[in-house]
Design an enzyme around this catalytic site. Structure first.
Site, PDB file in Angstrom:
ATOM      1  N   ARG A   1      31.494 -11.872 -37.536  1.00 43.68           N
ATOM      2  CA  ARG A   1      30.712 -10.850 -36.838  1.00 43.68           C
ATOM      3  C   ARG A   1      29.327 -10.847 -37.463  1.00 43.68           C
ATOM      4  NH1 ARG A   1      33.085  -5.251 -35.336  1.00 43.68           N
ATOM      5  NH2 ARG A   1      31.678  -5.654 -33.576  1.00 43.68           N
TER       6      ARG A   1
ATOM      7  N   ALA B   1      31.744  -1.285 -41.117  1.00 38.41           N
ATOM      8  CA  ALA B   1      30.982  -2.079 -42.076  1.00 38.41           C
ATOM      9  C   ALA B   1      31.605  -2.129 -43.476  1.00 38.41           C
ATOM     10  CB  ALA B   1      29.539  -1.563 -42.137  1.00 38.41           C
TER      11      ALA B   1
ATOM     12  N   GLN C   1      36.352   3.386 -29.548  1.00 39.14           N
ATOM     13  CA  GLN C   1      36.628   3.663 -30.955  1.00 39.14           C
ATOM     14  C   GLN C   1      36.561   5.153 -31.275  1.00 39.14           C
ATOM     15  OE1 GLN C   1      34.809   1.040 -29.860  1.00 39.14           O
ATOM     16  NE2 GLN C   1      34.473  -0.473 -31.467  1.00 39.14           N
TER      17      GLN C   1
ATOM     18  N   ASP D   1      25.803  -0.431 -39.379  1.00 44.61           N
ATOM     19  CA  ASP D   1      26.300  -1.778 -39.652  1.00 44.61           C
ATOM     20  C   ASP D   1      25.277  -2.633 -40.378  1.00 44.61           C
ATOM     21  OD1 ASP D   1      29.088  -2.380 -38.162  1.00 44.61           O
ATOM     22  OD2 ASP D   1      27.951  -0.844 -37.094  1.00 44.61           O
TER      23      ASP D   1
ATOM     24  N   ASN E   1      23.621   0.011 -35.275  1.00 43.73           N
ATOM     25  CA  ASN E   1      24.921   0.686 -35.218  1.00 43.73           C
ATOM     26  C   ASN E   1      25.514   0.454 -33.834  1.00 43.73           C
ATOM     27  OD1 ASN E   1      26.871   2.397 -36.617  1.00 43.73           O
ATOM     28  ND2 ASN E   1      26.378   3.951 -35.087  1.00 43.73           N
ATOM     29  N   LYS E   2      26.696   0.970 -33.620  1.00 48.65           N
ATOM     30  CA  LYS E   2      27.410   0.752 -32.367  1.00 48.65           C
ATOM     31  C   LYS E   2      26.533   1.068 -31.162  1.00 48.65           C
ATOM     32  CE  LYS E   2      30.922  -0.302 -29.873  1.00 48.65           C
ATOM     33  NZ  LYS E   2      31.394  -1.692 -29.830  1.00 48.65           N
TER      34      LYS E   2
END
Length: 320
Positions: free
Chosen positions: A79, A47, A183, A224, A234-235
């Site tokens: 995004r 982010a 990641q 994010d 978030n992820k």
């Protein structure tokens, strides 16, 4: 290269995160299309780093003489979930009446501010962690990558690890591999290795079992987008982690700069969740690993309710 993203010779220069950990290389981006492509394929991600990318993208277009507002809209939409991207675009666009140089100066200011903001946010969060966790040194769990690679410099959630490590208060970090693009295994483990912090990579599905076995003192994640009520996007996989952490009595701390807070959204239900290409799940390393034509559900993010979060921490301290 000290920064994940920077400006040099009238171009944006980034660390290519798709190449790590096998190769450390940089990419020079000279057009909006090149920047958008890098954002979409996650060569630049995280982010705060996306906030810088948005602002630098506007500066790039402003200096090239293109249709700045139209191109800025394309960059901001690359995004949809990470609010920092549109935040950076809008902050740079606000300087457009002053000309291309004013836009660039604003984008460079964002770069300069990022490390200080994340150092401060993670320092506040380190104190929250120490207050919540009776055990020293600490066994921490991370998800995705919220280190220096996700920011311009230093990091958000992983920045907490740097603060605690400096004080000799980290025993080890369990690193979720983080599906589908790894990641955690590729980026967070790489950062921890370089910093000399003991770690182990684990499958995402092992996190709850690790908590059940008493292997985790605290979960640390980035964000994010943070809604006004403290819900956090978030992820993907973060929500499940939060549920497991609550069940096992493990503190769950979110760390992000205040630019990640979106007070225009009353709750996480209003956050647009990006869905990624099916091939990220049906292929691995160029090899097909699912039946041809398999249907796929591949959200890039999920939303964790504020009720499951011990603390959301920004450079201003606890949020909410």
């Amino acid at each position: 290269m000290r920064r994940t993203i920077d400006w040099a010779e009238d171009a944006i220069v980034i660390i290519d995160q798709c190449a790590l950990p096998g190769e450390f290389r940089t990419l020079t981006l000279r057009t909006a299309d090149e920047l958008i492509g890098a954002i979409r394929r996650l060569a630049v991600r995280g982010a705060p780093a996306l906030g810088a990318a948005g602002a630098l993208g506007v500066a790039l277009v402003a200096r090239s003489g293109g249709d700045v507002r139209a191109e800025a809209g394309r960059i901001a939409g690359a995004r949809p979930t990470a609010v920092n991207l549109s935040w950076g675009v809008e902050r740079a666009l606000a300087k457009l009446p002053g000309g291309a140089d004013a836009v660039l100066l604003e984008a460079l200011a964002i770069l300069d501010e990022d490390e200080e903001l994340n150092r401060t946010a993670s320092a506040h969060a380190a104190e929250v962690v120490l207050a919540a966790c009776p055990r020293r040194p600490l066994r921490l769990l991370s998800h995705c990558n919220a280190g220096s690679l996700a920011t311009v410099a230093w990091g958000s959630a992983l920045g907490v690890v740097w603060h605690l490590q400096d004080r000799g208060l980290v025993e080890s970090v369990l690193v979720d591999e983080t599906r589908p693009l790894l990641q955690g295994a590729r980026l967070t483990a790489w950062e921890l290795e370089r910093a000399g912090v003991p770690y182990r990579v684990q499958p995402d599905g092992a996190a709850a079992a690790a908590m059940a076995r008493g292997m985790v003192d605290c979960v640390l994640v980035g964000a994010d987008r943070i809604a006004a009520n403290g819900d956090v996007a978030n992820k993907i996989g973060t929500y499940g982690l939060a549920i497991a952490a609550r069940h096992h009595g493990v503190p769950f701390v979110v760390v992000a700069p205040s630019s990640t807070v979106d007070t225009s959204l009353s709750s996480g239900e209003e956050i647009v969740i990006e869905e990624r290409d099916a091939a990220e799940l049906t292929e691995f390393g160029g090899t097909v690993v699912a039946p041809a034509g398999a249907a796929v559900f591949n959200p890039a993010f999920d939303v964790t309710p504020a009720s499951l979060i011990t603390a959301v921490v920004t450079e201003h301290g606890r949020f909410g």
